[in-house]
Enzyme design. Structure first.
Site, PDB file in Angstrom:
ATOM      1  N   ASP A  74       0.865  -1.262  -0.068  1.00 28.43           N
ATOM      2  CA  ASP A  74      -0.048  -0.006   0.025  1.00 28.43           C
ATOM      3  C   ASP A  74       0.844   1.229  -0.063  1.00 28.43           C
ATOM      4  O   ASP A  74       2.166   0.991   0.243  1.00 28.43           O
ATOM      5  CB  ASP A  74      -0.948  -0.083   1.203  1.00 28.43           C
ATOM      6  CG  ASP A  74      -1.753   1.103   1.489  1.00 28.43           C
ATOM      7  OD1 ASP A  74      -2.072   1.908   0.525  1.00 28.43           O
ATOM      8  OD2 ASP A  74      -1.590   1.326   2.685  1.00 28.43           O
ATOM      9  N   GLU A 108      -0.158   5.036   0.981  1.00 29.82           N
ATOM     10  CA  GLU A 108      -0.280   6.106   2.037  1.00 29.82           C
ATOM     11  C   GLU A 108      -0.421   5.353   3.516  1.00 29.82           C
ATOM     12  O   GLU A 108      -0.752   4.214   3.614  1.00 29.82           O
ATOM     13  CB  GLU A 108      -1.818   6.523   1.790  1.00 29.82           C
ATOM     14  CG  GLU A 108      -1.773   7.895   0.586  1.00 29.82           C
ATOM     15  CD  GLU A 108      -3.208   8.230   0.548  1.00 29.82           C
ATOM     16  OE1 GLU A 108      -3.801   8.843   1.372  1.00 29.82           O
ATOM     17  OE2 GLU A 108      -3.697   7.742  -0.782  1.00 29.82           O
ATOM     18  N   GLU A 122      -0.679  10.360   4.618  1.00 31.92           N
ATOM     19  CA  GLU A 122      -2.253  10.106   4.193  1.00 31.92           C
ATOM     20  C   GLU A 122      -2.417  11.511   3.485  1.00 31.92           C
ATOM     21  O   GLU A 122      -2.282  12.669   4.071  1.00 31.92           O
ATOM     22  CB  GLU A 122      -2.895  10.248   5.130  1.00 31.92           C
ATOM     23  CG  GLU A 122      -2.884   8.921   6.106  1.00 31.92           C
ATOM     24  CD  GLU A 122      -3.595   7.720   5.370  1.00 31.92           C
ATOM     25  OE1 GLU A 122      -4.176   7.946   4.325  1.00 31.92           O
ATOM     26  OE2 GLU A 122      -2.971   6.509   5.489  1.00 31.92           O
ATOM     27  N   SER A 142      -2.328   1.013  -4.754  1.00 28.73           N
ATOM     28  CA  SER A 142      -3.270   2.033  -3.854  1.00 28.73           C
ATOM     29  C   SER A 142      -4.424   2.537  -4.485  1.00 28.73           C
ATOM     30  O   SER A 142      -4.967   2.135  -5.652  1.00 28.73           O
ATOM     31  CB  SER A 142      -2.165   3.332  -4.179  1.00 28.73           C
ATOM     32  OG  SER A 142      -2.909   4.374  -3.224  1.00 28.73           O
ATOM     33  N   ASP A 143      -5.632   2.974  -3.423  1.00 26.76           N
ATOM     34  CA  ASP A 143      -6.724   3.150  -3.884  1.00 26.76           C
ATOM     35  C   ASP A 143      -6.639   4.820  -4.323  1.00 26.76           C
ATOM     36  O   ASP A 143      -7.847   5.414  -4.612  1.00 26.76           O
ATOM     37  CB  ASP A 143      -7.926   2.986  -2.727  1.00 26.76           C
ATOM     38  CG  ASP A 143      -8.272   1.644  -2.689  1.00 26.76           C
ATOM     39  OD1 ASP A 143      -7.963   0.706  -3.415  1.00 26.76           O
ATOM     40  OD2 ASP A 143      -8.424   1.294  -1.651  1.00 26.76           O
ATOM     41  N   LYS A 174      -7.106  -4.231  -5.367  1.00 30.43           N
ATOM     42  CA  LYS A 174      -5.790  -4.695  -4.512  1.00 30.43           C
ATOM     43  C   LYS A 174      -5.831  -6.118  -4.619  1.00 30.43           C
ATOM     44  O   LYS A 174      -4.743  -6.719  -4.805  1.00 30.43           O
ATOM     45  CB  LYS A 174      -5.540  -4.135  -3.143  1.00 30.43           C
ATOM     46  CG  LYS A 174      -5.515  -2.430  -2.953  1.00 30.43           C
ATOM     47  CD  LYS A 174      -5.357  -2.116  -1.761  1.00 30.43           C
ATOM     48  CE  LYS A 174      -5.270  -0.505  -1.562  1.00 30.43           C
ATOM     49  NZ  LYS A 174      -4.193   0.076  -0.645  1.00 30.43           N
ATOM     50  N   ASP A 205      -1.912  -1.052   5.850  1.00 28.64           N
ATOM     51  CA  ASP A 205      -2.011  -0.598   7.234  1.00 28.64           C
ATOM     52  C   ASP A 205      -3.489  -0.125   7.511  1.00 28.64           C
ATOM     53  O   ASP A 205      -3.984   0.213   8.571  1.00 28.64           O
ATOM     54  CB  ASP A 205      -1.375   0.738   7.304  1.00 28.64           C
ATOM     55  CG  ASP A 205      -1.883   2.093   6.511  1.00 28.64           C
ATOM     56  OD1 ASP A 205      -2.468   1.740   5.467  1.00 28.64           O
ATOM     57  OD2 ASP A 205      -1.729   3.118   6.930  1.00 28.64           O
ATOM     58  N   ASN A 216      -8.905  -1.015   3.942  1.00 24.54           N
ATOM     59  CA  ASN A 216      -8.880  -1.370   2.506  1.00 24.54           C
ATOM     60  C   ASN A 216      -7.982  -2.074   1.971  1.00 24.54           C
ATOM     61  O   ASN A 216      -7.825  -2.507   0.936  1.00 24.54           O
ATOM     62  CB  ASN A 216      -9.215   0.025   1.927  1.00 24.54           C
ATOM     63  CG  ASN A 216      -7.822   0.780   1.950  1.00 24.54           C
ATOM     64  OD1 ASN A 216      -7.019   0.742   2.828  1.00 24.54           O
ATOM     65  ND2 ASN A 216      -7.606   1.827   0.943  1.00 24.54           N
TER      66      ASN A 216
HETATM   67 MG   LIG Z   1      -2.661   2.843   3.642  1.00 23.66          MG
END
Ligand SMILES: [Mg+2]
Length: 197
Positions: free
Chosen positions: A7, A9, A15, A90-91, A133, A152, A155
């Site tokens: 991931d 962020e 973030e 990543s989203d 993901k 983390d 998601n």
């Molecule tokens: Mg994250």
């Protein structure tokens, strides 16, 4: 043969929505999927707030361009890339991260795209696929790799479950408590050790 899916962020970069909320002093932008689990609802809410506050895409890009990777992130990534392929899942959106990816040495990133209107406001967002993901991990496994994934947040859980090895990096206490089977790393040294182990 190992491949690494990370991931972005919270793992390598701060973030983004928190940075934007702080810079423009808009508390409402601090909401995350932890507060509003429905991603579509959350994004439509964010876009409405941005427009209402007069914040355009280029304003956000300027904020992101000023962000630095988390301390030690670049060196960590360089070391990990010597071990095998690293793909960031990543989203978030390419338009957001373009200004900062160079600071991480331009790693491979799978994320999404934004649309803007004529005045430069973000007007839409386009997810490549649902559950991206997890599906990326599955696809990389189908290429013959043993996937080790790091996340983390909520998601990331589907990705961590799909992977051969799933690791949490500095997760909130609630995730750690609800998902005790994932090992936890609190710094890059521990994370490298778990990834290589
Ligand atoms: Mg994250």
């Amino acid at each position: 043969m190992d491949a690494y899916c990370l991931d972005l962020e919270g793992i390598l970069l701060p973030e983004i929505w928190i940075a934007v909320a702080t810079r423009f002093k808009v508390k409402a932008l601090r909401l995350t999927t932890r507060d509003v689990p429905d991603y579509d609802k959350l994004m439509r809410y964010r876009l409405r707030i941005l427009k209402g506050e007069g914040i355009r895409l280029r304003d956000i890009q300027r904020v992101i361009g000023g962000l630095q990777p988390l301390p030690g992130a670049k060196q960590f990534l360089e070391k990990l890339r010597l071990e095998g392929p690293v793909i960031l899942l990543s989203d978030t959106y390419y338009e957001f991260w373009q200004p900062v990816m160079r600071k991480l040495g331009c790693p491979v990133l799978f994320c999404n795209r934004l649309g803007t209107d004529r005045s430069g406001f973000i007007s839409s967002y386009h997810l490549r696929q649902k559950d991206g993901k997890r599906k990326a991990v599955r696809a990389i496994q189908q290429c013959g790799f043993h996937v080790r994934a790091v996340g983390d947040s909520y998601n990331d859980l589907a990705m961590l479950k799909e992977a051969d090895v799933g690791i949490l990096f500095n997760p909130p206490a609630s995730i750690r408590k609800d998902h005790p089977k994932f090992p936890v790393a609190r710094n890059y040294q521990e994370l490298l050790r778990l990834l290589k182990g």
